[in-house]
Scaffold this motif. Structure first.
Motif: not given
Length: 186
Positions: A58-70, A76-88
């Motif tokens: 359920e989080t996948v559309p939000t993650i993809i939309s964030y990447y496409i919009n931002v 390193s340009d990600l929001s701190p919340d996403l930097q915590v969960v991003m592994n790759d």
């Protein structure tokens, strides 16, 4: 004539036989109850793992939309919340570029793109861009092959997302979805 003294042990033997039968029935009930409790526990753990995996999907559309919009230049340009969960670290190129790679190099168990915890359950998510096609916008002329960029087409990007939910007891469930994102072409 038959005397009663000859049948003295019959009542004792009958009582012992009934006690043995009742003991065996009781042991059988205890074993059956234990098996049913294990089945119920395993079913609950399976559902917990499935719902965690489903929450990851359920989080996948939000993650993809964030990447496409931002459109961040790097992780390193990600929001701190996403930097915590991003592994790759290659995840940005996996989302933004279609390279024909089917994502065989990373999976939910080997270098997942996102790792997070959902209600105490570990969730690993792998997102791969599968394909892209041009679609005509409403009212536009019929598409040509290959699509003509001047005709007002949008780009349909297809993503595959695998989400693996895990419980503390080692129960795993995987949910796989295909997500389509429509992007207007410049």
């Amino acid at each position: 004539m038959i005397r009663l003294n000859e049948e003295k042990g019959f009542v004792l033997m009958t009582a012992l036989l009934i006690m043995i039968i009742l003991t065996l029935v009781g042991i059988g009930a205890i074993i059956n109850s234990s098996v049913e409790m294990n089945i119920s526990r395993n079913e609950r753990l399976g559902k917990d793992a499935f719902f965690a995996a489903d929450a990851g999907v359920e989080t996948v559309p939000t993650i993809i939309s964030y990447y496409i919009n931002v459109n961040p230049a790097s992780s390193s340009d990600l929001s701190p919340d996403l930097q915590v969960v991003m592994n790759d670290s290659n995840f940005l190129s996996e989302i933004m570029e279609y390279s024909g790679n089917d994502g065989a190099t990373d999976t939910t168990t080997n270098n997942p793109d996102v790792q997070m915890t959902v209600q105490g359950r570990q969730v690993a998510i792998d997102i791969d861009r599968l394909n892209q096609t041009g679609l005509p916008l409403p009212g536009a002329p019929a598409p040509t092959v290959p699509p003509d960029p001047d005709m007002g087409a949008s780009l349909a990007c297809y993503y595959r997302a695998d989400s693996l939910g895990q419980t503390d007891q080692g129960t795993n469930k995987t949910v796989e979805v295909v997500y389509r994102r429509l992007l207007p072409q410049p």
